[in-house]
Scaffold this motif. Structure first.
Motif, mmCIF file in Angstrom:
data_model
loop_
_atom_site.group_PDB
_atom_site.id
_atom_site.type_symbol
_atom_site.label_atom_id
_atom_site.label_comp_id
_atom_site.label_asym_id
_atom_site.label_seq_id
_atom_site.Cartn_x
_atom_site.Cartn_y
_atom_site.Cartn_z
ATOM 1 N N THR A 25 -12.332 3.622 20.597
ATOM 2 C CA THR A 25 -13.369 2.959 19.562
ATOM 3 C C THR A 25 -14.186 3.923 19.648
ATOM 4 O OG1 THR A 25 -13.046 0.321 19.971
ATOM 5 C CG2 THR A 25 -14.988 1.130 19.292
ATOM 6 N N THR A 26 -14.791 4.730 18.443
ATOM 7 C CA THR A 26 -15.484 4.796 18.103
ATOM 8 C C THR A 26 -17.145 4.781 17.725
ATOM 9 O OG1 THR A 26 -14.066 7.151 16.846
ATOM 10 C CG2 THR A 26 -16.747 7.564 17.001
ATOM 11 N N LEU A 27 -18.262 4.801 19.205
ATOM 12 C CA LEU A 27 -19.659 4.426 18.527
ATOM 13 C C LEU A 27 -20.073 5.527 17.982
ATOM 14 C CD1 LEU A 27 -21.966 2.206 18.910
ATOM 15 C CD2 LEU A 27 -21.908 2.513 20.809
ATOM 16 N N ARG A 28 -21.201 4.922 16.355
ATOM 17 C CA ARG A 28 -21.999 6.193 16.426
ATOM 18 C C ARG A 28 -23.365 5.490 15.679
ATOM 19 N NH1 ARG A 28 -18.505 7.215 10.943
ATOM 20 N NH2 ARG A 28 -18.367 5.654 10.636
ATOM 21 N N SER A 29 -24.140 6.270 15.840
ATOM 22 C CA SER A 29 -25.688 5.914 15.657
ATOM 23 C C SER A 29 -25.811 6.861 14.223
ATOM 24 C CB SER A 29 -26.298 6.418 16.430
ATOM 25 O OG SER A 29 -28.007 5.696 16.187
ATOM 26 N N SER A 30 -25.891 5.621 12.809
ATOM 27 C CA SER A 30 -26.613 6.695 11.363
ATOM 28 C C SER A 30 -27.330 5.512 11.148
ATOM 29 C CB SER A 30 -25.137 6.599 10.979
ATOM 30 O OG SER A 30 -25.680 7.182 9.732
ATOM 31 N N LYS A 31 -28.700 6.216 10.951
ATOM 32 C CA LYS A 31 -29.339 5.196 9.655
ATOM 33 C C LYS A 31 -28.832 4.739 8.657
ATOM 34 C CE LYS A 31 -33.388 2.579 9.068
ATOM 35 N NZ LYS A 31 -33.658 1.220 9.877
ATOM 36 N N TYR A 32 -28.132 6.358 8.110
ATOM 37 C CA TYR A 32 -27.797 6.450 6.609
ATOM 38 C C TYR A 32 -26.160 6.030 6.168
ATOM 39 C CZ TYR A 32 -24.821 8.716 2.532
ATOM 40 O OH TYR A 32 -24.539 9.286 1.988
ATOM 41 N N LEU A 33 -25.459 5.539 7.481
ATOM 42 C CA LEU A 33 -24.691 5.568 7.375
ATOM 43 C C LEU A 33 -24.633 3.530 7.130
ATOM 44 C CD1 LEU A 33 -21.826 7.211 9.187
ATOM 45 C CD2 LEU A 33 -21.976 6.782 6.538
ATOM 46 N N ASN A 34 -25.797 3.403 7.708
ATOM 47 C CA ASN A 34 -25.817 1.299 7.891
ATOM 48 C C ASN A 34 -26.401 1.472 7.157
ATOM 49 O OD1 ASN A 34 -24.212 0.918 10.065
ATOM 50 N ND2 ASN A 34 -26.338 0.187 11.004
ATOM 51 N N ASN A 35 -27.094 2.430 5.305
ATOM 52 C CA ASN A 35 -27.869 1.889 4.492
ATOM 53 C C ASN A 35 -26.638 0.946 3.904
ATOM 54 O OD1 ASN A 35 -29.920 3.285 5.014
ATOM 55 N ND2 ASN A 35 -28.956 4.796 3.591
ATOM 56 N N LEU A 36 -25.461 0.385 4.158
ATOM 57 C CA LEU A 36 -24.579 0.180 3.615
ATOM 58 C C LEU A 36 -24.793 -1.856 3.847
ATOM 59 C CD1 LEU A 36 -22.223 -0.164 1.598
ATOM 60 C CD2 LEU A 36 -21.110 0.073 3.913
ATOM 61 N N ILE A 37 -24.848 -1.836 4.872
ATOM 62 C CA ILE A 37 -24.966 -3.034 5.578
ATOM 63 C C ILE A 37 -26.879 -3.833 5.676
ATOM 64 C CG2 ILE A 37 -25.911 -2.513 7.991
ATOM 65 C CD1 ILE A 37 -24.727 -6.083 7.716
ATOM 66 N N GLU A 38 -27.695 -2.531 5.760
ATOM 67 C CA GLU A 38 -29.238 -2.973 5.011
ATOM 68 C C GLU A 38 -29.480 -3.465 4.130
ATOM 69 O OE1 GLU A 38 -31.116 0.304 6.309
ATOM 70 O OE2 GLU A 38 -30.796 0.360 8.354
ATOM 71 N N GLN A 39 -28.511 -3.141 2.907
ATOM 72 C CA GLN A 39 -28.544 -3.448 1.552
ATOM 73 C C GLN A 39 -28.035 -4.483 1.290
ATOM 74 O OE1 GLN A 39 -30.096 -1.536 -1.271
ATOM 75 N NE2 GLN A 39 -31.057 -0.268 -0.102
ATOM 76 N N ASP A 40 -26.754 -4.990 2.206
ATOM 77 C CA ASP A 40 -26.670 -5.854 1.589
ATOM 78 C C ASP A 40 -27.216 -7.459 3.015
ATOM 79 O OD1 ASP A 40 -23.443 -7.012 1.435
ATOM 80 O OD2 ASP A 40 -23.850 -8.341 3.552
ATOM 81 N N ARG A 59 -29.653 -8.000 2.195
ATOM 82 C CA ARG A 59 -31.055 -8.008 0.584
ATOM 83 C C ARG A 59 -30.374 -10.126 0.731
ATOM 84 N NH1 ARG A 59 -33.001 -3.357 -2.089
ATOM 85 N NH2 ARG A 59 -34.102 -2.044 -0.518
ATOM 86 N N ASN A 60 -28.727 -9.738 -0.192
ATOM 87 C CA ASN A 60 -28.302 -10.573 -0.540
ATOM 88 C C ASN A 60 -28.759 -12.296 0.415
ATOM 89 O OD1 ASN A 60 -26.663 -9.475 -3.311
ATOM 90 N ND2 ASN A 60 -26.432 -8.153 -1.162
ATOM 91 N N ILE A 61 -28.111 -11.718 1.927
ATOM 92 C CA ILE A 61 -28.882 -12.904 1.988
ATOM 93 C C ILE A 61 -29.553 -13.632 2.909
ATOM 94 C CG2 ILE A 61 -28.020 -13.969 5.030
ATOM 95 C CD1 ILE A 61 -25.898 -13.193 3.029
ATOM 96 N N LYS A 62 -31.078 -12.339 2.673
ATOM 97 C CA LYS A 62 -32.270 -12.673 2.934
ATOM 98 C C LYS A 62 -33.381 -13.519 1.618
ATOM 99 C CE LYS A 62 -34.682 -12.187 5.773
ATOM 100 N NZ LYS A 62 -35.136 -10.778 6.780
ATOM 101 N N SER A 63 -32.044 -12.966 0.489
ATOM 102 C CA SER A 63 -33.189 -13.703 -0.527
ATOM 103 C C SER A 63 -33.094 -14.889 -0.494
ATOM 104 C CB SER A 63 -32.934 -12.865 -1.568
ATOM 105 O OG SER A 63 -31.336 -13.103 -2.035
ATOM 106 N N ARG A 64 -31.749 -14.921 -0.784
ATOM 107 C CA ARG A 64 -31.508 -16.881 -0.245
ATOM 108 C C ARG A 64 -32.775 -17.558 0.736
ATOM 109 N NH1 ARG A 64 -32.698 -21.392 -1.282
ATOM 110 N NH2 ARG A 64 -31.175 -22.471 -2.025
ATOM 111 N N VAL A 65 -32.878 -16.675 1.986
ATOM 112 C CA VAL A 65 -32.795 -17.907 3.819
ATOM 113 C C VAL A 65 -34.260 -18.374 3.365
ATOM 114 C CG1 VAL A 65 -33.377 -17.181 5.415
ATOM 115 C CG2 VAL A 65 -30.895 -17.433 5.123
#
Length: 239
Positions: free
Chosen positions: A163-178, A180-186
């Motif tokens: 299993t490859t483990l990567r550290s990337s703020k750029y690639l993780n923009n996808l989850i950070e954007q996602d 928002r949909n949960i946090k806006s309701r919470v």
């Protein structure tokens, strides 16, 4: 997955039609409506409800809805973007671990009172069990505890060695954007008073988000509108 309760038993003893219950719970979890907003909306349609009644419905039925919809869940991809966001419970921050695949589909989520190695491991175990397969790639931010959790799980053979483990703020923009949909309701709910209630409610919010993203394969019956009440009643049936 635990055994499903018979649909008639599930709604047995309720003073309102199951369609009213499903509608109130779905709208509360999906839209930025307060409990009192829903009371007013339903009063215009006829039923006279108390806001505490709707809150009890959410706690009672959201887990059952999740179990039934999960029977139709599509598997996510094996390249995971993993991150944690914050949720306030009883005035203190709790941590919502979440992962999406490279296409943005939700892999899994877990609410934790702590943000440490044990919490990260618990999330990965839950996600692997729900997907049935371990990820080939895990992309995270630079938080040390999460990286240590992956390394230790490889050592303990809970994750494949390749299993490859990567550290990337750029690639993780996808989850950070996602997030928002949960946090806006919470955030519109102005915090939770009990951890258990927070976990149940968030599971329902995540379900709504997954439905919006088309993560369920409703081939029987073939219905196009996956948010319509008719679809909900079909999914809730014990077939």
């Amino acid at each position: 997955m635990s055994k499903l309760i018979d649909i008639d038993r599930l709604f047995n003893g309720r003073h309102f039609d199951r369609e009213v219950i499903v509608l109130c719970v779905r709208w509360y979890l999906r839209y930025k409506l307060s409990l009192r907003d829903l009371v007013e909306i339903m009063a215009e349609r006829g039923p006279s409800l108390a806001h505490t009644t709707i809150m009890r419905w959410v706690k009672r039925f959201a887990p059952e809805f999740v179990k039934r919809w999960n029977r139709f869940a599509r598997s996510a991809g094996r390249s995971w973007r993993v991150d944690e966001t914050y949720v306030k419970v009883r005035g203190k921050w709790a941590y919502l671990y979440r992962a999406v695949d490279r296409a943005g589909k939700t892999v899994d989520f877990r609410l934790s009172a702590r943000r440490d190695v044990a919490a990260a491991k618990a999330f990965f175990v839950k996600a692997i069990n729900s997907q049935g397969l371990a990820p080939k790639t895990i992309t995270q931010d630079g938080y040390a505890a999460s990286h240590r959790a992956v390394r230790e799980m490889k050592t303990d053979e809970l994750l494949p060695e390749d299993t490859t483990l990567r550290s990337s703020k750029y690639l993780n923009n996808l989850i950070e954007q996602d997030h928002r949909n949960i946090k806006s309701r919470v955030n519109a709910m102005l915090g939770f008073k009990r951890f258990r209630n927070a976990a149940v409610t968030i599971s329902g919010i995540e379900l709504m988000h997954g439905i919006r993203k088309g993560q369920f394969n409703l081939t029987q019956p073939r219905l196009k509108d996956t948010t319509a009440p008719a679809v909900w009643m079909a999914v809730l049936s014990d077939r």
